[in-house]
Design a protein around this motif. Structure first.
Motif, PDB file in Angstrom:
ATOM      1  N   GLU A   1       0.538  -1.119  -0.132  1.00 29.68           N
ATOM      2  CA  GLU A   1       0.178   0.623  -0.176  1.00 29.68           C
ATOM      3  C   GLU A   1       0.771   1.708  -0.130  1.00 29.68           C
ATOM      4  O   GLU A   1       0.463   2.268  -0.893  1.00 29.68           O
ATOM      5  N   ALA A   2       1.811   1.407   0.906  1.00 29.43           N
ATOM      6  CA  ALA A   2       2.970   2.331   1.134  1.00 29.43           C
ATOM      7  C   ALA A   2       2.960   3.015  -0.745  1.00 29.43           C
ATOM      8  O   ALA A   2       3.809   4.151  -1.091  1.00 29.43           O
ATOM      9  N   VAL A   3       3.951   1.614  -0.762  1.00 34.81           N
ATOM     10  CA  VAL A   3       4.524   2.639  -1.875  1.00 34.81           C
ATOM     11  C   VAL A   3       3.787   2.629  -3.019  1.00 34.81           C
ATOM     12  O   VAL A   3       3.541   3.582  -4.153  1.00 34.81           O
ATOM     13  N   TYR A   4       2.318   2.000  -3.669  1.00 31.55           N
ATOM     14  CA  TYR A   4       1.835   2.576  -4.634  1.00 31.55           C
ATOM     15  C   TYR A   4       0.782   3.228  -4.113  1.00 31.55           C
ATOM     16  O   TYR A   4       0.344   4.707  -5.210  1.00 31.55           O
ATOM     17  N   GLU A   5       0.985   4.095  -2.901  1.00 27.94           N
ATOM     18  CA  GLU A   5       0.277   5.669  -3.199  1.00 27.94           C
ATOM     19  C   GLU A   5       0.551   6.530  -3.190  1.00 27.94           C
ATOM     20  O   GLU A   5       0.644   7.419  -3.667  1.00 27.94           O
TER      21      GLU A   5
ATOM     22  N   GLN B   1     -13.709 -12.429  -4.063  1.00 30.10           N
ATOM     23  CA  GLN B   1     -14.154 -11.200  -3.282  1.00 30.10           C
ATOM     24  C   GLN B   1     -13.036 -10.592  -2.333  1.00 30.10           C
ATOM     25  O   GLN B   1     -12.447 -11.380  -1.662  1.00 30.10           O
ATOM     26  N   PHE B   2     -12.855  -9.234  -2.559  1.00 29.29           N
ATOM     27  CA  PHE B   2     -12.117  -8.345  -2.272  1.00 29.29           C
ATOM     28  C   PHE B   2     -12.720  -8.339  -0.411  1.00 29.29           C
ATOM     29  O   PHE B   2     -13.566  -7.195  -0.778  1.00 29.29           O
ATOM     30  N   TYR B   3     -12.085  -8.143   0.611  1.00 32.07           N
ATOM     31  CA  TYR B   3     -12.750  -7.424   2.141  1.00 32.07           C
ATOM     32  C   TYR B   3     -11.238  -6.476   2.131  1.00 32.07           C
ATOM     33  O   TYR B   3     -10.620  -6.813   2.822  1.00 32.07           O
ATOM     34  N   LYS B   4     -12.618  -5.280   2.234  1.00 35.99           N
ATOM     35  CA  LYS B   4     -11.108  -4.285   3.114  1.00 35.99           C
ATOM     36  C   LYS B   4     -10.942  -4.559   4.625  1.00 35.99           C
ATOM     37  O   LYS B   4     -11.639  -5.122   5.788  1.00 35.99           O
ATOM     38  N   ALA B   5      -9.709  -4.914   5.295  1.00 29.10           N
ATOM     39  CA  ALA B   5      -9.050  -4.701   6.116  1.00 29.10           C
ATOM     40  C   ALA B   5      -9.479  -3.506   6.971  1.00 29.10           C
ATOM     41  O   ALA B   5     -10.449  -1.932   6.511  1.00 29.10           O
ATOM     42  N   GLU B   6      -9.626  -3.709   8.316  1.00 33.19           N
ATOM     43  CA  GLU B   6      -9.796  -3.126   9.447  1.00 33.19           C
ATOM     44  C   GLU B   6      -9.606  -1.380   9.270  1.00 33.19           C
ATOM     45  O   GLU B   6      -8.148  -1.459   8.740  1.00 33.19           O
ATOM     46  N   ASP B   7      -9.699  -0.455   9.368  1.00 36.19           N
ATOM     47  CA  ASP B   7      -8.865   1.001   9.663  1.00 36.19           C
ATOM     48  C   ASP B   7      -7.731   1.162  10.117  1.00 36.19           C
ATOM     49  O   ASP B   7      -7.223   1.930   9.349  1.00 36.19           O
ATOM     50  N   TYR B   8      -7.628   0.563  11.129  1.00 34.97           N
ATOM     51  CA  TYR B   8      -6.487   0.805  11.010  1.00 34.97           C
ATOM     52  C   TYR B   8      -5.118   0.321   9.978  1.00 34.97           C
ATOM     53  O   TYR B   8      -4.070   1.306  11.254  1.00 34.97           O
ATOM     54  N   HIS B   9      -5.787  -0.685   9.891  1.00 31.94           N
ATOM     55  CA  HIS B   9      -4.516  -1.174   8.794  1.00 31.94           C
ATOM     56  C   HIS B   9      -4.291  -0.098   7.511  1.00 31.94           C
ATOM     57  O   HIS B   9      -3.433  -0.373   6.567  1.00 31.94           O
ATOM     58  N   GLN B  10      -5.369   0.673   7.159  1.00 29.95           N
ATOM     59  CA  GLN B  10      -5.343   1.741   6.073  1.00 29.95           C
ATOM     60  C   GLN B  10      -4.097   3.153   6.422  1.00 29.95           C
ATOM     61  O   GLN B  10      -4.413   3.371   7.476  1.00 29.95           O
ATOM     62  N   ASN B  11      -3.235   3.476   5.117  1.00 33.68           N
ATOM     63  CA  ASN B  11      -2.010   4.410   5.702  1.00 33.68           C
ATOM     64  C   ASN B  11      -1.448   4.213   6.567  1.00 33.68           C
ATOM     65  O   ASN B  11      -1.657   5.137   6.879  1.00 33.68           O
ATOM     66  N   TYR B  12      -1.261   2.715   6.892  1.00 30.44           N
ATOM     67  CA  TYR B  12      -0.707   2.758   7.702  1.00 30.44           C
ATOM     68  C   TYR B  12       0.922   3.167   8.330  1.00 30.44           C
ATOM     69  O   TYR B  12       1.067   3.801   8.906  1.00 30.44           O
TER      70      TYR B  12
END
Length: 207
Positions: free
Chosen positions: A45-49, A164-175
């Motif tokens: 995630e950190a790279v592709y952002e 199916q893609f399941y979004k992870a918990e909020d604290y994993h986003q933009n970690y």
């Protein structure tokens, strides 16, 4: 060191040279998505952002036998799920080809169910394709990498149909952005970002 030198050379010529768009290629207006697993999703995630054309990079799980699995359930290795990142991008600014090139640069596709100290099937290297076009593009770049002998060991990246893609918990986003100074971010994620920035310096978003 040998692998890094090979990737630097390929970034400017051959496999990793950015393809020029034909003047006759029609521009599309709709966004596209691709789902990738390359170890811990915080890293991917950190790279592709930071890649031009990427609208969003969402950490989550796919390939799961369990509906809407939690992070704790996935960590057991019993759900079949992989930590993955669903990337939404503008094909007028970047391309699936470029996204795959970044993918094979910032993780090790030769280690089975492992990236660094993270081990288990949830950390497997995988491309989850949603159609035959994505599958063919993935097959093509893997073939090219093998032909160029970029890696000393066989590529074990699996090609799996996206379910199916399941979004992870909020604290994993933009970690990474939210936890830059944690040891894992400094020792594991930061080096991947630096490698990406070095090889794709002309493709970085302006900060």
């Amino acid at each position: 060191m040998k692998k890094i030198i090979a990737l630097i050379l390929l970034a400017s010529t051959g496999i990793f040279a950015q393809q020029k768009e034909s003047k006759n290629t029609p521009k599309t207006t709709s966004l596209e998505t691709i789902t990738l697993a390359g170890g811990c999703y915080w890293c991917v995630e950190a790279v592709y952002e930071n890649l031009k054309g990427v609208q969003s990079a969402v950490s989550g799980f796919t390939g799961s036998k369990v509906k809407n699995p939690t992070y704790e359930e996935v960590c057991t290795g019993n759900t079949g799920a992989a930590e993955a990142v669903q990337i939404t991008y503008d094909p007028n600014t970047t391309s699936l080809d470029e996204i795959f090139k970044v993918f094979f640069t910032v993780h090790d596709p030769t280690t089975l169910n492992r990236q660094g100290a993270d081990s288990g099937t949830q950390y497997r290297s995988a491309i989850f394709y949603k159609n035959e076009t994505q599958k063919k593009a993935a097959q093509d770049i893997i073939f090219s990498l093998k032909k160029a002998k970029v890696y000393d060991a066989p590529i074990v990246t699996s090609l799996e149909p996206l379910t199916q893609f399941y979004k992870a918990e909020d604290y994993h986003q933009n970690y990474y952005q939210n936890n830059k100074y944690q040891p894992y971010c400094q020792m594991v994620i930061q080096p991947k970002i630096e490698k990406f920035e070095k090889l794709f310096k002309d493709r970085l978003k302006k900060k």
